[in-house]
Design a protein around this motif. Structure first.
Motif, PDB file in Angstrom:
ATOM      1  N   UNK A   1     -31.382  22.897   3.506  1.00  0.00           N
ATOM      2  CA  UNK A   1     -31.331  23.180   4.935  1.00  0.00           C
ATOM      3  C   UNK A   1     -32.660  22.931   5.624  1.00  0.00           C
ATOM      4  N   UNK A   2     -33.744  23.171   4.939  1.00  0.00           N
ATOM      5  CA  UNK A   2     -35.067  23.003   5.540  1.00  0.00           C
ATOM      6  C   UNK A   2     -35.393  21.547   5.846  1.00  0.00           C
ATOM      7  N   UNK A   3     -34.671  20.612   5.238  1.00  0.00           N
ATOM      8  CA  UNK A   3     -34.910  19.194   5.517  1.00  0.00           C
ATOM      9  C   UNK A   3     -34.243  18.726   6.807  1.00  0.00           C
ATOM     10  N   UNK A   4     -33.343  19.538   7.347  1.00  0.00           N
ATOM     11  CA  UNK A   4     -32.721  19.206   8.619  1.00  0.00           C
ATOM     12  C   UNK A   4     -33.738  19.336   9.745  1.00  0.00           C
TER      13      UNK A   4
ATOM     14  N   UNK B   1     -40.053  12.140   6.758  1.00  0.00           N
ATOM     15  CA  UNK B   1     -39.189  13.301   6.977  1.00  0.00           C
ATOM     16  C   UNK B   1     -38.777  13.501   8.427  1.00  0.00           C
ATOM     17  N   UNK B   2     -39.538  12.947   9.372  1.00  0.00           N
ATOM     18  CA  UNK B   2     -39.273  13.208  10.796  1.00  0.00           C
ATOM     19  C   UNK B   2     -38.321  12.163  11.370  1.00  0.00           C
ATOM     20  N   UNK B   3     -37.107  12.211  10.893  1.00  0.00           N
ATOM     21  CA  UNK B   3     -36.127  11.176  11.201  1.00  0.00           C
ATOM     22  C   UNK B   3     -35.583  11.235  12.625  1.00  0.00           C
ATOM     23  N   UNK B   4     -35.893  12.278  13.388  1.00  0.00           N
ATOM     24  CA  UNK B   4     -35.411  12.339  14.772  1.00  0.00           C
ATOM     25  C   UNK B   4     -36.379  11.701  15.764  1.00  0.00           C
TER      26      UNK B   4
ATOM     27  N   UNK C   1     -29.981  11.983   7.281  1.00  0.00           N
ATOM     28  CA  UNK C   1     -30.795  12.129   6.070  1.00  0.00           C
ATOM     29  C   UNK C   1     -30.323  11.180   4.972  1.00  0.00           C
ATOM     30  N   UNK C   2     -29.015  10.959   4.894  1.00  0.00           N
ATOM     31  CA  UNK C   2     -28.484  10.012   3.909  1.00  0.00           C
ATOM     32  C   UNK C   2     -28.970   8.602   4.224  1.00  0.00           C
TER      33      UNK C   2
ATOM     34  N   UNK D   1     -23.388  18.756   0.767  1.00  0.00           N
ATOM     35  CA  UNK D   1     -23.823  17.370   1.007  1.00  0.00           C
ATOM     36  C   UNK D   1     -25.331  17.262   0.820  1.00  0.00           C
ATOM     37  N   UNK D   2     -26.075  18.179   1.411  1.00  0.00           N
ATOM     38  CA  UNK D   2     -27.526  18.174   1.258  1.00  0.00           C
ATOM     39  C   UNK D   2     -27.930  18.373  -0.190  1.00  0.00           C
TER      40      UNK D   2
END
Length: 339
Positions: A111-114, A162-165, A152-153, A103-104
């Protein structure tokens, strides 16, 4: 976005006995909690303890967190497997890790984008594979990696950083809005979940109300209803992706053969979506005992005709306790007055 909550009663206030564990003739453990069954009209069908108990839903609300993924159109090309993973608290098995990695890759990410953090694989086969290969678990093994792939989607669609959390990030703003709308209540605040994303607090009745809306949603409804149907049906279609082998969510959904979707959350939260009955269920065991939450949801699924009492899966969560030699040692049962 503030995470400060007004003074609220302790989660134990008003709780009632839900689950008992007997060993021989002695009550060895007693688990108190709250439980609510609701219709999509907002009617409380039945309740034990306090319906207005304020809780963190934890991972039980992942299908709510995934609503903006579909409502914004960000996930229009996603398959039911993707959607099941977006709602999953998986055990890091190969079927989970490989699919999230793919998916990524399709997003042009890795994985590093998680931002969920690394977690040891709970799946024994994957754990053994990592040891034999001299590898370590990564963020793909995190039980929330599918949810974060969904984040991320959505983030790519929203063009966020990038800091979506972060609580004030557009991704989390969309999620809070959807969460408050489907629970019918303003969230009094949030806590940071184990995967580093904000987890919005609500009353137990609000969580049950949200599940009831998922239960009553139809393909002929509006955008939100269609998103609810897609997420609900993906969970039912792919119970192995939602959790994994030997896990209660997977076991119970397989046993119910399409009659309901269920989802656990950390610290003994459990919810159920019953489309045939158009009911939503939410419960919380106040001591955080997972065994008790699994027993309680099993009892409520039987009570509301989604699960056959005679099905063998029931004995795993509600029934006799056996020693490691197979001797009868005791039993887990509902407390008097519950289910």
């Amino acid at each position: 976005m503030s995470n400060k909550m007004p003074n609220t009663p302790s989660v134990d206030t008003g709780s009632v006995p839900l689950i008992e564990l007997w060993r021989g003739d002695i009550l060895e453990s007693l688990h108190r909690g709250h439980a609510v069954v609701m219709r999509d009209t907002g009617e409380v069908v039945e309740a034990w303890g306090r319906a207005d108990a304020v809780i963190y839903p934890r991972s039980s609300c992942k299908m709510v967190q995934a609503l903006p993924l579909l409502e914004t159109g960000a996930g229009r090309d996603l398959t039911p497997e993707h959607l099941a993973l977006a709602c999953a608290s998986h055990q890091g098995a190969a079927i989970h890790v490989t699919r999230v990695a793919n998916w990524l890759h399709d997003l042009g990410l890795s994985e590093s984008d998680l931002r969920c953090g690394c977690q040891a694989a709970e799946d024994l086969a994957e754990r053994d594979r990592l040891i034999k290969a001299g590898e370590t678990a990564c963020q793909l093994h995190n039980n929330c990696s599918g949810k974060h792939a969904g984040f991320l989607t959505l983030n790519r669609h929203l063009r966020g950083d990038a800091e979506y959390t972060l609580p004030d990030h557009p991704v989390q703003t969309e999620i809070r809005s959807a969460f408050e709308e489907v629970t019918g209540l303003p969230s009094p605040g949030f806590g940071i979940d184990g995967c580093s994303a904000p987890n919005f607090a609500t009353q137990l009745s609000g969580l049950a109300f949200a599940m009831a809306q998922f239960a009553a949603a139809t393909e002929g409804g509006d955008t939100r209803a269609r998103a609810m149907v897609a997420l609900r049906d993906a969970m039912i279609l792919h119970p192995d992706l939602v959790a994994g082998e030997t896990r209660a969510c997977t076991d119970l959904m397989r046993a119910m053969e399409g009659r309901a979707a269920v989802k656990t959350g950390a610290e003994a939260v459990f919810v159920a979506i019953l489309p045939q009955q158009r009911l939503g269920i939410a419960l919380k065991i106040v001591d955080g005992g997972v065994r008790a939450a699994e027993a309680a949801i099993t009892a409520l699924l039987i009570r509301h005709r989604a699960l056959e009492a005679a099905h063998p899966v029931v004995q795993r969560y509600l029934g006799p306790l056996l020693s490691r030699r197979g001797l009868h040692a005791g039993h887990v049962c509902t407390a008097p007055g519950f289910a």
